[in-house]
Design a protein around this motif. Structure first.
Motif, PDB file in Angstrom:
ATOM      1  N   ASN A   1      29.124  19.467  75.722  1.00  0.00           N
ATOM      2  CA  ASN A   1      29.545  20.862  75.872  1.00  0.00           C
ATOM      3  C   ASN A   1      28.852  21.435  77.111  1.00  0.00           C
ATOM      4  OD1 ASN A   1      30.107  23.624  75.650  1.00  0.00           O
ATOM      5  ND2 ASN A   1      29.978  23.598  73.418  1.00  0.00           N
ATOM      6  N   LYS A   2      29.574  21.529  78.207  1.00  0.00           N
ATOM      7  CA  LYS A   2      28.974  21.927  79.479  1.00  0.00           C
ATOM      8  C   LYS A   2      28.431  23.352  79.435  1.00  0.00           C
ATOM      9  CE  LYS A   2      31.833  18.803  82.256  1.00  0.00           C
ATOM     10  NZ  LYS A   2      32.804  18.684  83.378  1.00  0.00           N
ATOM     11  N   VAL A   3      29.148  24.255  78.784  1.00  0.00           N
ATOM     12  CA  VAL A   3      28.693  25.648  78.722  1.00  0.00           C
ATOM     13  C   VAL A   3      27.374  25.744  77.958  1.00  0.00           C
ATOM     14  CG1 VAL A   3      29.272  27.955  77.903  1.00  0.00           C
ATOM     15  CG2 VAL A   3      31.049  26.506  78.910  1.00  0.00           C
ATOM     16  N   ALA A   4      27.295  25.088  76.814  1.00  0.00           N
ATOM     17  CA  ALA A   4      26.065  25.121  76.025  1.00  0.00           C
ATOM     18  C   ALA A   4      24.924  24.415  76.753  1.00  0.00           C
ATOM     19  CB  ALA A   4      26.305  24.482  74.662  1.00  0.00           C
ATOM     20  N   PHE A   5      25.228  23.324  77.429  1.00  0.00           N
ATOM     21  CA  PHE A   5      24.180  22.589  78.150  1.00  0.00           C
ATOM     22  C   PHE A   5      23.624  23.420  79.297  1.00  0.00           C
ATOM     23  CE2 PHE A   5      22.847  19.535  81.445  1.00  0.00           C
ATOM     24  CZ  PHE A   5      21.876  18.848  80.728  1.00  0.00           C
ATOM     25  N   VAL A   6      24.490  24.071  80.068  1.00  0.00           N
ATOM     26  CA  VAL A   6      24.022  24.915  81.163  1.00  0.00           C
ATOM     27  C   VAL A   6      23.222  26.106  80.616  1.00  0.00           C
ATOM     28  CG1 VAL A   6      24.767  26.433  83.035  1.00  0.00           C
ATOM     29  CG2 VAL A   6      25.871  24.216  82.724  1.00  0.00           C
ATOM     30  N   SER A   7      23.688  26.680  79.502  1.00  0.00           N
ATOM     31  CA  SER A   7      22.949  27.796  78.889  1.00  0.00           C
ATOM     32  C   SER A   7      21.567  27.347  78.441  1.00  0.00           C
ATOM     33  CB  SER A   7      23.742  28.343  77.705  1.00  0.00           C
ATOM     34  OG  SER A   7      25.012  28.799  78.109  1.00  0.00           O
ATOM     35  N   MET A   8      21.471  26.162  77.880  1.00  0.00           N
ATOM     36  CA  MET A   8      20.170  25.637  77.460  1.00  0.00           C
ATOM     37  C   MET A   8      19.245  25.459  78.662  1.00  0.00           C
ATOM     38  SD  MET A   8      19.325  22.077  75.433  1.00  0.00           S
ATOM     39  CE  MET A   8      19.863  21.105  76.849  1.00  0.00           C
ATOM     40  N   ILE A   9      19.762  24.939  79.769  1.00  0.00           N
ATOM     41  CA  ILE A   9      18.947  24.759  80.968  1.00  0.00           C
ATOM     42  C   ILE A   9      18.459  26.111  81.493  1.00  0.00           C
ATOM     43  CG2 ILE A   9      18.958  23.958  83.351  1.00  0.00           C
ATOM     44  CD1 ILE A   9      18.883  21.730  81.301  1.00  0.00           C
ATOM     45  N   VAL A  10      19.337  27.113  81.497  1.00  0.00           N
ATOM     46  CA  VAL A  10      18.948  28.446  81.978  1.00  0.00           C
ATOM     47  C   VAL A  10      17.839  29.032  81.110  1.00  0.00           C
ATOM     48  CG1 VAL A  10      19.749  30.812  82.281  1.00  0.00           C
ATOM     49  CG2 VAL A  10      21.164  28.914  83.065  1.00  0.00           C
ATOM     50  N   ILE A  11      17.966  28.919  79.783  1.00  0.00           N
ATOM     51  CA  ILE A  11      16.952  29.458  78.880  1.00  0.00           C
ATOM     52  C   ILE A  11      15.628  28.723  79.064  1.00  0.00           C
ATOM     53  CG2 ILE A  11      16.327  29.746  76.466  1.00  0.00           C
ATOM     54  CD1 ILE A  11      18.416  31.700  77.496  1.00  0.00           C
ATOM     55  N   ILE A  12      15.679  27.404  79.228  1.00  0.00           N
ATOM     56  CA  ILE A  12      14.447  26.635  79.431  1.00  0.00           C
ATOM     57  C   ILE A  12      13.769  27.037  80.738  1.00  0.00           C
ATOM     58  CG2 ILE A  12      13.550  24.319  79.868  1.00  0.00           C
ATOM     59  CD1 ILE A  12      15.602  23.244  77.913  1.00  0.00           C
ATOM     60  N   LEU A  13      14.547  27.213  81.799  1.00  0.00           N
ATOM     61  CA  LEU A  13      13.964  27.612  83.079  1.00  0.00           C
ATOM     62  C   LEU A  13      13.338  29.002  82.994  1.00  0.00           C
ATOM     63  CD1 LEU A  13      16.662  26.331  85.622  1.00  0.00           C
ATOM     64  CD2 LEU A  13      14.412  25.346  85.138  1.00  0.00           C
ATOM     65  N   ILE A  14      14.017  29.921  82.319  1.00  0.00           N
ATOM     66  CA  ILE A  14      13.457  31.276  82.175  1.00  0.00           C
ATOM     67  C   ILE A  14      12.171  31.232  81.363  1.00  0.00           C
ATOM     68  CG2 ILE A  14      13.861  33.544  81.154  1.00  0.00           C
ATOM     69  CD1 ILE A  14      16.788  33.267  81.880  1.00  0.00           C
ATOM     70  N   ALA A  15      12.165  30.466  80.281  1.00  0.00           N
ATOM     71  CA  ALA A  15      10.973  30.387  79.437  1.00  0.00           C
ATOM     72  C   ALA A  15       9.806  29.739  80.183  1.00  0.00           C
ATOM     73  CB  ALA A  15      11.295  29.602  78.165  1.00  0.00           C
ATOM     74  N   LEU A  16      10.065  28.653  80.888  1.00  0.00           N
ATOM     75  CA  LEU A  16       8.994  27.988  81.644  1.00  0.00           C
ATOM     76  C   LEU A  16       8.472  28.878  82.772  1.00  0.00           C
ATOM     77  CD1 LEU A  16      10.357  24.319  81.884  1.00  0.00           C
ATOM     78  CD2 LEU A  16       8.594  25.218  80.354  1.00  0.00           C
ATOM     79  N   SER A  17       9.369  29.619  83.418  1.00  0.00           N
ATOM     80  CA  SER A  17       8.928  30.533  84.478  1.00  0.00           C
ATOM     81  C   SER A  17       8.016  31.622  83.927  1.00  0.00           C
ATOM     82  CB  SER A  17      10.148  31.154  85.167  1.00  0.00           C
ATOM     83  OG  SER A  17      10.969  30.162  85.755  1.00  0.00           O
ATOM     84  N   SER A  18       8.373  32.161  82.766  1.00  0.00           N
ATOM     85  CA  SER A  18       7.544  33.221  82.177  1.00  0.00           C
ATOM     86  C   SER A  18       6.180  32.709  81.745  1.00  0.00           C
ATOM     87  CB  SER A  18       8.263  33.838  80.979  1.00  0.00           C
ATOM     88  OG  SER A  18       8.414  32.889  79.934  1.00  0.00           O
ATOM     89  N   ILE A  19       6.062  31.402  81.515  1.00  0.00           N
ATOM     90  CA  ILE A  19       4.783  30.831  81.084  1.00  0.00           C
ATOM     91  C   ILE A  19       3.915  30.439  82.279  1.00  0.00           C
ATOM     92  CG2 ILE A  19       3.702  28.906  79.860  1.00  0.00           C
ATOM     93  CD1 ILE A  19       6.117  28.902  77.977  1.00  0.00           C
TER      94      ILE A  19
END
Length: 352
Positions: free
Chosen positions: A46-64
């Motif tokens: 599921n490309k939409v879900a996979f891209v959304s997961m990558i975006v959330i992971i990048l945002i979370a890692l950036s905030s940390i």
């Protein structure tokens, strides 16, 4: 010579053992897998879900990790130094703009780290405040959803497995909670806790977030577990009559053992999906309350409080409202799309 179809003679070649090549051709078995592995494979497709997961992971890692090497802190007022007059040139800087002091330093050959999003009215770096606000919003959403998961899973499992009067009592409690205005309860509890325990939090780990966020956690534990409990109760009701549950009861297994070892693992797909969809709701609730001034205590930022502070200069500095609004939209949209992808991947009824 063609064999007579009415002949009763057998062809000996039909009874010869098959060769290894023939076996490999006829028997094409699927590699062993599990429900979780199959769900992950469908999720990755599921490309939409996979891209959304990558975006959330990048945002979370950036905030940390970004605050670890960023030269400015979220509460540092750049134009204020002890024993020195306040340098107002640091206030209200536009993105990538330098103050007069920093321009002088640059002209003398010095290096100054740029203000990517500028500064606010108090001379604080706006980028690091957005990063910290993202961290607070994600942390509140995660822990609030964890509280909802624990309470809802416990109440729903008990109601679904025990049945009878226990189920009726819990469901009537759920109906009563649904009739309460949750936002009004959050506001009232925040006001009460601010007056009752506001001073007792000084010197503790909860001082930075303040009583408002604690009241939000309490409200989630008291009110927001109902949907999770209803979903798990429905799953337990459909599973408790299965043969493996009856076999466990026949062998003398207790209710706790059956729930934790048999029923909850078979509801894991519903639990994962519901929790993933609960996180954006908690983040939006926290941002809404922070926008109203019922969120974290200043100077600790939140995406909602940053948007609220930006209203004072919206005509002059509209980007200060747009930046936290875009971050909130990305987080909520990404989590919703990722939750939809989890539902499509792990819901057995959608993969028949």
């Amino acid at each position: 010579m063609t064999k007579n179809p009415l002949s009763m003679q057998f062809d000996v070649e039909d009874f010869l053992p098959a060769t290894e090549e023939e076996k490999a051709y006829l028997v094409q078995m699927r590699p062993s897998s599990t429900f979780f592995k199959d769900g992950c494979k469908r999720l990755m497709k599921n490309k939409v879900a996979f891209v959304s997961m990558i975006v959330i992971i990048l945002i979370a890692l950036s905030s940390i990790f970004v605050p670890m090497f960023w030269p400015y802190s979220y509460e540092q007022q750049l134009g204020v130094q002890p024993g020195m007059p306040v340098d107002a040139s640091f206030n209200n800087l536009a993105p990538m703009e330098y103050s007069r002091t920093e321009q002088t330093t640059i002209s003398q050959g010095g290096k100054v780290f740029p203000h990517v999003f500028g500064t606010d009215a108090a001379g604080r770096d706006y980028f690091i405040r957005v990063v910290y606000g993202t961290r607070i919003s994600l942390a509140v959403g995660f822990f609030a959803s964890l509280i909802v998961l624990v309470v809802g899973m416990t109440m729903g499992s008990i109601a679904g497995f025990m049945g009878g009067r226990v189920d009726m009592a819990i469901m009537r409690l759920v109906d009563l909670i649904y009739s309460l205005p949750d936002m009004l309860m959050v506001i009232l509890l925040a006001a009460v806790m601010r007056e009752s325990i506001g001073d007792s939090l000084d010197g503790t780990i909860f001082q930075a977030i303040g009583p408002n966020i604690l009241s939000l956690f309490i409200i989630f534990a008291l009110l927001y577990w109902c949907s999770m409990a209803r979903l798990i109760r429905g799953q337990i009701l459909s599973l408790r009559e299965q043969e493996y549950v009856l076999a466990a009861e026949a062998t003398g297994a207790g209710a706790r053992w059956i729930i934790t070892k048999h029923l909850i693992p078979n509801c894991i797909s519903v639990i994962i999906i519901s929790t993933a969809l609960q996180i954006p709701s908690a983040i939006f609730t926290e941002s809404f309350l922070s926008f109203l001034g019922l969120g974290v205590n200043a100077p600790m930022p939140s995406l909602g409080s940053l948007a609220s502070d930006a209203l004072n200069g919206i005509s002059t500095y509209p980007y200060r409202l747009a930046i936290p609004a875009i971050v909130i939209s990305l987080i909520v949209l990404g989590l919703n799309l990722f939750g939809d992808g989890l539902r499509d991947a792990f819901d057995p009824k959608l993969n028949q």
